[in-house]
Design an enzyme around this catalytic site. Structure first.
Site, PDB file in Angstrom:
ATOM      1  N   HIS A   1       0.854  -1.054  -0.084  1.00 39.94           N
ATOM      2  CA  HIS A   1       0.097   0.117   0.141  1.00 39.94           C
ATOM      3  C   HIS A   1       0.999   1.432   0.009  1.00 39.94           C
ATOM      4  CE1 HIS A   1      -3.314  -2.494   1.117  1.00 39.94           C
ATOM      5  NE2 HIS A   1      -2.683  -3.416   1.742  1.00 39.94           N
TER       6      HIS A   1
ATOM      7  N   SER B   1      15.808  21.224 -16.307  1.00 39.87           N
ATOM      8  CA  SER B   1      14.832  21.760 -16.615  1.00 39.87           C
ATOM      9  C   SER B   1      15.104  23.253 -17.262  1.00 39.87           C
ATOM     10  CB  SER B   1      14.034  22.188 -15.222  1.00 39.87           C
ATOM     11  OG  SER B   1      13.302  23.501 -15.259  1.00 39.87           O
TER      12      SER B   1
ATOM     13  N   LYS C   1      16.974  21.409 -10.835  1.00 38.63           N
ATOM     14  CA  LYS C   1      16.440  20.149 -11.277  1.00 38.63           C
ATOM     15  C   LYS C   1      17.032  18.993 -11.923  1.00 38.63           C
ATOM     16  CE  LYS C   1      12.031  19.778 -11.741  1.00 38.63           C
ATOM     17  NZ  LYS C   1      10.982  18.769 -11.162  1.00 38.63           N
TER      18      LYS C   1
ATOM     19  N   GLU D   1      10.223   8.225 -16.637  1.00 35.79           N
ATOM     20  CA  GLU D   1       9.036   8.577 -17.054  1.00 35.79           C
ATOM     21  C   GLU D   1       8.416   8.362 -18.348  1.00 35.79           C
ATOM     22  OE1 GLU D   1       8.343  12.840 -15.101  1.00 35.79           O
ATOM     23  OE2 GLU D   1      10.580  12.534 -15.424  1.00 35.79           O
TER      24      GLU D   1
END
Ligand code: ARG
Length: 470
Positions: free
Chosen positions: A156, A277, A283, A290
């Site tokens: 979970h 970024s 970043k 992804e």
């Protein structure tokens, strides 16, 4: 030269129809396979006495010449010639004259295109088994470096029980092993020859399908000519296998994205596999992970697309079936890209052992083990569960972890607690106590690694044995 099938027509094809129905823009990817199939077919025509050997030689030479031109990028395919099959036949006739027109004897584009697709996927399956094997090796490499690294295991997405990082890596090795086995199993269906089925009913020429199968390395021949030209199950099966692989990759992607966030900080992906970024200088984004996660969607899409295309389609060939290709090619590209990047991304990943350890120290993932401790002292498990639930609640209210409690505090909850509870609670102890086949105890994980390494070697042999011979 006019259309290869122009005889029956009195009018030119409408320009838009020509463009709409042509597949050459994408099926030119089958050029090599198409010529490979034709070379075997024409040899069979010669051997069966259907065309003279001198014509066979001319056609074979011509096909080699066309292949050379295609490989060197000297050919401009034409939409007017619709697809790769007719483009190549046209090029052949341009190359060697009208004798080239004998190539298509006893054959139809219907059994031809099916043969090309079988040949094409057969090669790809072998490549994918190989790529999956390399990814497994990268995962095993990480596992071997981390047979002592402990992190919280989750259910979970809540910390559940501590596990070895190696165990976590090996879970993916098992998943990819199933993918490898599925691909290997699909190979026998892919490796079945449709050629000789003609348009749908077979052919009047005394052909020898066994001979063609043998030359092209097919283990089996389709039993039924209608089925041979209508079957696209092997592509559905490939897309299904590809979907499963992408699904597995996407789960790993998700974990990598989570683990490389500041919130977890469990791993760092190598700079070479991340991007920055354009506005936020701090970043470092896990774009590859992804994107693989995202591209899973299009592969599922192609699977559903082909299933839907085939639904209710009457036998035998229908033009609808030309739509089987782009999804398949795109799946091959997508999967290739993902697998090629994944192995080095895993190999170069840095694992933050200390951060994982801290996470283990600051949670209650050893709670099950104290329950088991009380069970070993004679308390029924359900009661032990209750006792530990209360103990954990006490800890939360007093901002402590289980290992911070004094023995007296433990004893408030049960008299069965003794000093040895502190050993039981150590993460190493907690991990190594799970000493069952397939469990996270280090000796079990080491054995799992040994088994996986043996399997990797077997896979390597399989790849070698199933490599294209020509
Ligand atoms: N380009 C066609 C396809 O990919 C080849 C088979 C065409 N057959 C036909 N009868 N029109 O499906």
């Amino acid at each position: 030269m006019s259309k290869l099938w122009g005889g029956r027509f009195t009018k030119k094809t409408d320009q838009l129809v020509e463009e709409y129905t042509a597949s050459i823009s994408f099926d030119q990817l089958l050029a090599e396979e198409d010529i490979q199939g034709s070379l075997a077919h024409v040899q069979m025509l010669g051997k069966c006495g259907i065309i003279p050997y001198e014509d066979v030689d001319k056609i074979r030479e011509g096909l080699h010449a066309v292949l050379g031109k295609i490989r060197r990028g000297e050919v401009e395919f034409s939409v007017a010639d619709e697809d790769i099959h007719m483009n190549i036949e046209k090029l052949l006739i341009e190359e060697i004259g009208s004798v080239g027109g004998k190539l298509h004897t006893g054959r139809s584009r219907n059994d031809q295109v099916a043969t090309d697709m079988h040949l094409y996927l057969r090669k790809r399956v072998n490549e994918f088994v190989d790529l999956l094997n390399k990814l497994q090796q990268a995962l095993i490499g990480q596992a071997k470096q981390h047979v002592e690294t402990i992190l919280p295991g989750y259910t979970h997405l809540q910390r559940a029980q501590p596990i070895l990082f190696a165990h976590h890596m090996m879970a993916y090795v098992s998943m990819f092993q199933r993918d490898i086995e599925r691909l290997q199993d699909s190979f026998k269906r892919i490796n079945t020859l449709p050629l000789g089925a003609g348009a749908l009913a077979g052919t009047t020429f005394p052909i020898d399908r066994e001979f063609v199968a043998e030359r092209l390395g097919f283990e089996r021949i389709y039993d039924n000519s209608l089925d041979a030209v209508s079957d696209r199950d092997f592509i559905v099966e490939f897309l299904s296998n590809a979907s499963m692989i992408m699904m597995h990759l996407s789960r790993l992607c998700e974990e990598l994205v989570l683990w490389s966030s500041n919130e977890f900080d469990f791993v760092e992906l190598d700079d070479a596999f991340c991007t920055g970024s354009s506005i936020m200088p701090q970043k470092k984004n896990p774009d590859v992970a992804e994107l693989v996660r995202g591209k899973t969607g299009r592969v599922y899409g192609h699977l559903v697309g082909l299933l839907t295309l085939l639904k209710s389609l009457p036998l035998a060939y229908n033009k609808d079936m030309q739509e089987d290709k782009e999804g398949m090619f795109d799946t091959v590209n997508t999967l290739q890209g993902a697998l090629q990047l994944f192995a080095p991304m895993i190999e170069t990943m840095t694992v933050n052992k200390d951060q994982m350890r801290q996470a283990v120290n600051e949670d209650f993932s050893n709670a099950t083990d104290i329950a088991d401790y009380l069970v070993n002292k004679g308390l029924p498990f359900r009661q032990a569960h209750e006792v530990i639930g209360k103990t954990v609640l006490y800890c939360i209210q007093n901002k402590k972890f289980l290992l911070d409690l004094e023995l007296e505090e433990f004893k408030q909850f049960s008299n069965l607690f003794e000093k040895d509870i502190y050993d039981t609670l150590q993460p190493e102890q907690v991990v190594n106590a799970r000493n069952v086949y397939g469990g996270t105890a280090s000796n079990q994980v080491l054995e799992a690694i040994n088994r996986a390494e043996a399997a990797t070697q077997e896979t390597e042999q399989w790849v070698e044995q199933h490599m294209e011979k020509n």
